[in-house]
Motif scaffolding. Structure first.
Motif, short mmCIF file in Angstrom:
data_model
loop_
_atom_site.label_atom_id
_atom_site.label_comp_id
_atom_site.label_asym_id
_atom_site.label_seq_id
_atom_site.Cartn_x
_atom_site.Cartn_y
_atom_site.Cartn_z
N THR A 1 11.72 -50.07 23.35
CA THR A 1 13.16 -50.17 23.62
C THR A 1 13.33 -50.36 25.13
O THR A 1 12.36 -50.57 25.85
N ILE B 1 17.21 -48.15 19.90
CA ILE B 1 17.29 -47.62 18.54
C ILE B 1 18.74 -47.65 18.04
O ILE B 1 19.01 -48.07 16.91
N VAL C 1 8.56 -45.83 21.34
CA VAL C 1 9.25 -46.92 20.65
C VAL C 1 9.54 -48.02 21.66
O VAL C 1 9.92 -47.73 22.80
N LYS D 1 14.82 -32.13 25.27
CA LYS D 1 14.54 -32.46 23.86
C LYS D 1 14.10 -31.22 23.07
O LYS D 1 14.42 -31.12 21.88
N ASN E 1 22.37 -40.35 19.27
CA ASN E 1 21.18 -41.10 19.67
C ASN E 1 21.07 -41.29 21.18
O ASN E 1 19.98 -41.44 21.71
N ASN F 1 15.29 -47.92 31.45
CA ASN F 1 16.46 -47.10 31.78
C ASN F 1 16.10 -45.73 32.36
O ASN F 1 16.94 -45.08 32.95
N SER G 1 24.15 -49.68 23.08
CA SER G 1 24.06 -50.92 23.87
C SER G 1 22.63 -51.46 23.87
O SER G 1 22.40 -52.61 24.24
N SER G 2 21.66 -50.66 23.47
CA SER G 2 20.27 -51.13 23.43
C SER G 2 19.45 -50.26 22.47
O SER G 2 19.96 -49.28 21.91
N ASP H 1 31.28 -42.23 26.28
CA ASP H 1 30.30 -41.65 27.19
C ASP H 1 30.09 -40.22 26.71
O ASP H 1 31.03 -39.41 26.74
N VAL H 2 28.87 -39.90 26.29
CA VAL H 2 28.65 -38.57 25.69
C VAL H 2 28.77 -37.43 26.70
O VAL H 2 28.81 -36.26 26.31
N TYR I 1 12.77 -33.77 30.88
CA TYR I 1 13.05 -34.52 29.65
C TYR I 1 12.63 -33.70 28.43
O TYR I 1 13.40 -33.54 27.48
#
Ligand code: NAD
Length: 288
Positions: free
Chosen positions: A187, A14, A185, A156, A87, A192, A11-12, A62-63, A152
């Motif tokens: 975005t 990358i 990046v 990752k 992603n 968000n 939806s946004s 939805d992941v 976060y």
């Protein structure tokens, strides 16, 4: 034969740019752009402007919801996905002591388990075909720690471990796993992410030293995004390199080189040089 590509989080940012670009390589790809909230599909539709109706389809996914992953998979007309792009992700920023268990769970659920769950759903078919590509949007925050981004970075870092482990096995099935490691990046990521803002009630119980370091960090972060952030187009080029390579690497750095701080971690494995270098970069104004 056209490659069937499925991308999460379109939806946004990358994911959106990648979906648009791949749908334009019409001779090469059929794109399933997926997103959690279908109410946000206008932006993607506006970018493709109806030109690529036959090469792009939008599906809800939805992941964090296994059923929605399986439903999306079942709606792929070709009944196969050649290239899976994991992603979807989000950030969480602020002093660790204010983070609620719920918000920490949410980040791990989206970034880590969401990625793994998505791969799980497509893996049996890829194995049966004895070929495939899995690309994951990674982060330099998955390779070195960043203050005020503990959870976060943990999510990752965890993705690095999961993908590296899978890559070793999946080469026996002709399935290539690649991480596209991004620095900052431009975005919606900063919009968000769940971020503690200076002045938030939640920060009132945080000690003054931490707060002044957090303020310094936010300034640093703002200037890094302003001065050094890449555009999604730059990231998309790296995805295309990986997709078009007959034998893709496991890791791609979107800056084109291994970032010096990551080199430092490798050459000085006891970690102290990295920790002092990063601290200096972020907090140096504090020390002056
Ligand atoms: P973004 O916020 O624009 O895009 C992230 C997308 O993931 C959004 O469309 C969001 O709706 C989606 N998403 C969130 N939760 C989801 C869920 N449960 N199910 C499906 N989709 C969900 O930001 P972006 O920068 O394009 O982020 C894409 C990826 O790049 C993320 O994994 C992020 O961690 C990674 N990344 C971004 C940066 C950066 O500076 N922007 C740096 C390194 C890595």
């Amino acid at each position: 034969d056209k490659k069937v590509v499925l991308i999460t989080g379109c939806s946004s940012g990358i994911g959106l740019s990648l979906a648009v670009r791949l749908s334009q390589v019409a001779a090469f790809c059929l794109v399933y752009a997926t997103m959690r909230n279908m109410a946000k599909k206008e932006r993607l539709l506006e970018c493709v402007k109806g030109l690529h109706k036959d090469t792009l389809d939008i599906l809800q996914m939805d992941v964090t919801d296994q059923q929605s992953i399986l439903d999306a998979r079942d709606r792929v007309v070709e009944k196969r996905v050649d290239i899976l792009v994991c992603n979807a992700g989000m950030g969480l920023m602020g002093p660790l002591e204010i983070q609620s268990l719920d918000s920490m769970r949410r980040i791990m659920e989206v970034n880590l388990l969401g990625t793994i769950q998505t791969i799980q759903a497509f893996l049996p078919d890829m194995k049966a075909q004895d070929k495939g590509r899995i690309l994951v949007t990674g982060s330099t925050g998955g390779l070195h720690g960043l203050p005020f981004n503990e959870v976060y970075c943990a999510s990752k870092f965890a993705i690095e471990g999961a993908c590296e482990s899978l890559a070793v096995l999946l080469q026996h099935f002709n399935i290539h796993v690649s991480l596209i490691e991004c620095g900052p990046v431009n975005t919606d990521f900063l919009v968000n992410l769940q971020k503690a803002e200076l002045g938030d009630a939640s920060l009132q119980k945080v000690d003054a030293h931490t707060l002044s370091l957090y303020e310094r960090y936010l300034q640093h972060c703002g200037s890094v995004f302003q001065n050094a952030a890449q555009d999604t187009e730059d990231i998309v080029k790296v995805f295309l390199d990986a997709i078009q390579s007959p034998c893709p690497a496991f890791r791609y750095f979107t800056s084109g080189v291994v970032p010096p701080l990551i080199k430092l971690k490798i050459t000085e494995p006891d970690g102290s040089r990295y920790i002092s270098a990063m601290s200096k970069i972020i907090f140096s104004a504090e020390e002056q």
